[in-house]
Design an enzyme around this catalytic site. Structure first.
Site, PDB file in Angstrom:
ATOM      1  CB  ILE A  25      -0.951  -0.014   1.213  1.00 34.14           C
ATOM      2  CG1 ILE A  25      -2.007  -1.110   1.041  1.00 34.14           C
ATOM      3  CG2 ILE A  25      -1.615   1.349   1.414  1.00 34.14           C
ATOM      4  CD1 ILE A  25      -2.829  -1.395   2.292  1.00 34.14           C
ATOM      5  CG  ASP A  44      10.313   0.599   3.641  1.00 33.82           C
ATOM      6  OD1 ASP A  44       9.098   0.599   3.383  1.00 33.82           O
ATOM      7  OD2 ASP A  44      10.935  -0.432   3.969  1.00 33.82           O
ATOM      8  CG  ASP A  60      13.426   0.707  13.270  1.00 34.87           C
ATOM      9  OD1 ASP A  60      12.185   0.584  13.301  1.00 34.87           O
ATOM     10  OD2 ASP A  60      14.193  -0.002  13.949  1.00 34.87           O
ATOM     11  CB  VAL A  61       8.291   3.700  12.390  1.00 34.75           C
ATOM     12  CG1 VAL A  61       8.258   4.308  10.993  1.00 34.75           C
ATOM     13  CG2 VAL A  61       7.793   2.268  12.387  1.00 34.75           C
ATOM     14  CG  ASN A  87       1.501   2.298   4.451  1.00 37.93           C
ATOM     15  OD1 ASN A  87       0.362   1.836   4.368  1.00 37.93           O
ATOM     16  ND2 ASN A  87       2.583   1.628   4.033  1.00 37.93           N
ATOM     17  CB  SER A 139      -6.861  -2.483   9.793  1.00 33.96           C
ATOM     18  OG  SER A 139      -7.381  -3.769   9.493  1.00 33.96           O
ATOM     19  CE1 TYR A 152      -2.276  -5.218  11.185  1.00 35.11           C
ATOM     20  CE2 TYR A 152      -4.603  -5.708  10.880  1.00 35.11           C
ATOM     21  CZ  TYR A 152      -3.446  -5.063  10.470  1.00 35.11           C
ATOM     22  OH  TYR A 152      -3.470  -4.277   9.345  1.00 35.11           O
ATOM     23  CE  LYS A 156      -2.810  -1.497  11.229  1.00 37.77           C
ATOM     24  NZ  LYS A 156      -2.015  -0.379  10.661  1.00 37.77           N
ATOM     25  CB  THR A 184      -8.507  -9.080   3.568  1.00 33.24           C
ATOM     26  OG1 THR A 184      -9.113  -9.393   4.823  1.00 33.24           O
ATOM     27  CG2 THR A 184      -7.271  -9.943   3.386  1.00 33.24           C
TER      28      THR A 184
END
Length: 258
Positions: A25, A44, A60-61, A87, A139, A152, A156, A184
């Site tokens: 995405i 990234d 690295d977030v 993201n 999500s 997860y 979210k 999904t």
């Protein structure tokens, strides 16, 4: 521009940063932002797949110093920052019994605190923008109970609440904050999940059938929603969660007759 004029969707002159923008995405979003005229940087862990005209930064977030360094470099080279797309994220499977505390900390650190760190570093630049927008990738798991997704879903759900709180906090800074809730999506993470399934074809069919439209959401479809929320066309949209889920959240279709 008069109030009756249609808002422009042209992104020329705007500066955007997309985290997790090297694949899935994020890559689709970065590419679409660039196609619409924005000057785009990607943050990234592995930015090597990123091609010009996109700018690539390794970051690295889950590490505040890494985030601050990458955001500062991107804002300097772009000449400012108007759009932030949070993201970057990781997946997790299992019930509350299936993951140890360390995994809970790891996933929440990336999926929730990663957005905190990146936004915190970007805020001084966004406040200086005449068109500032933050879009978080959330999500369907934030609003629907999905099996085997406890960790997860918790992460979210936090992203959804964080989006609303940020929208309230920064409205008077001139910064809009929204999120996109994909169903999904056909991404590399789902691909890896399917590869580990005993019967990948049957698992994909089950995921397709779970969504009323009968197929997975594409990365490009999610990217289109993100870019809309980031664009001047959404100038009056803030504190909103936009579902891109094939009707999964809101529709309850009767089974088809055989």
């Amino acid at each position: 521009m008069s109030e009756l004029s249609e808002p422009t969707s042209d992104l020329s002159g705007l500066k955007a940063l997309v985290t997790g923008g090297a694949s899935g995405i994020g890559a689709a979003t970065a590419g679409l932002l660039a196609d619409r005229g924005a000057d785009v940087a990607v943050l990234d862990l592995d930015p090597s797949p990123v091609d010009k005209p996109l700018r690539a930064y390794c970051g690295d977030v889950s590490d505040d110093a890494s985030v601050r360094s990458a955001v500062a470099a991107a804002a300097h080279e772009l000449g400012g920052l108007d759009i932030l797309v949070n993201n970057a994220g990781i997946g997790a499977i299992g019930t509350v019994e299936d993951n140890e505390d360390a995994e809970w900390h790891r996933v929440l650190d990336v999926n929730v605190l990663g957005m905190v760190r990146t936004t915190r570093a970007a805020l001084p630049h966004l406040r200086a923008s005449a068109h500032a927008a933050v879009v978080n990738t959330c999500s369907i798991a934030a609003t629907a109970g999905l099996p085997q997704r406890a960790l997860y879903s918790a992460s979210k759900g936090a992203v959804l609440s964080l989006t609303l709180a940020m929208a309230a906090d920064h409205l008077r800074d001139g910064i809009r904050v929204n999120c996109v809730n994909p169903g999904t999506a056909d991404t590399p993470w789902i691909g890896r999940l399917l590869d580990r399934a005993p019967d990948p074809a049957a698992e994909r069919a089950a995921l397709d059938a779970r969504q009323p439209m009968g197929r997975l959401v594409t990365a490009g479809e999610v990217a289109a929603a993100i870019v809309y929320l980031a664009s001047p066309a959404a100038a009056s949209v803030t504190g909103t969660a936009l579902a891109v889920d094939g009707g999964m959240q809101g529709l309850r279709l009767r089974p088809q007759a055989r």
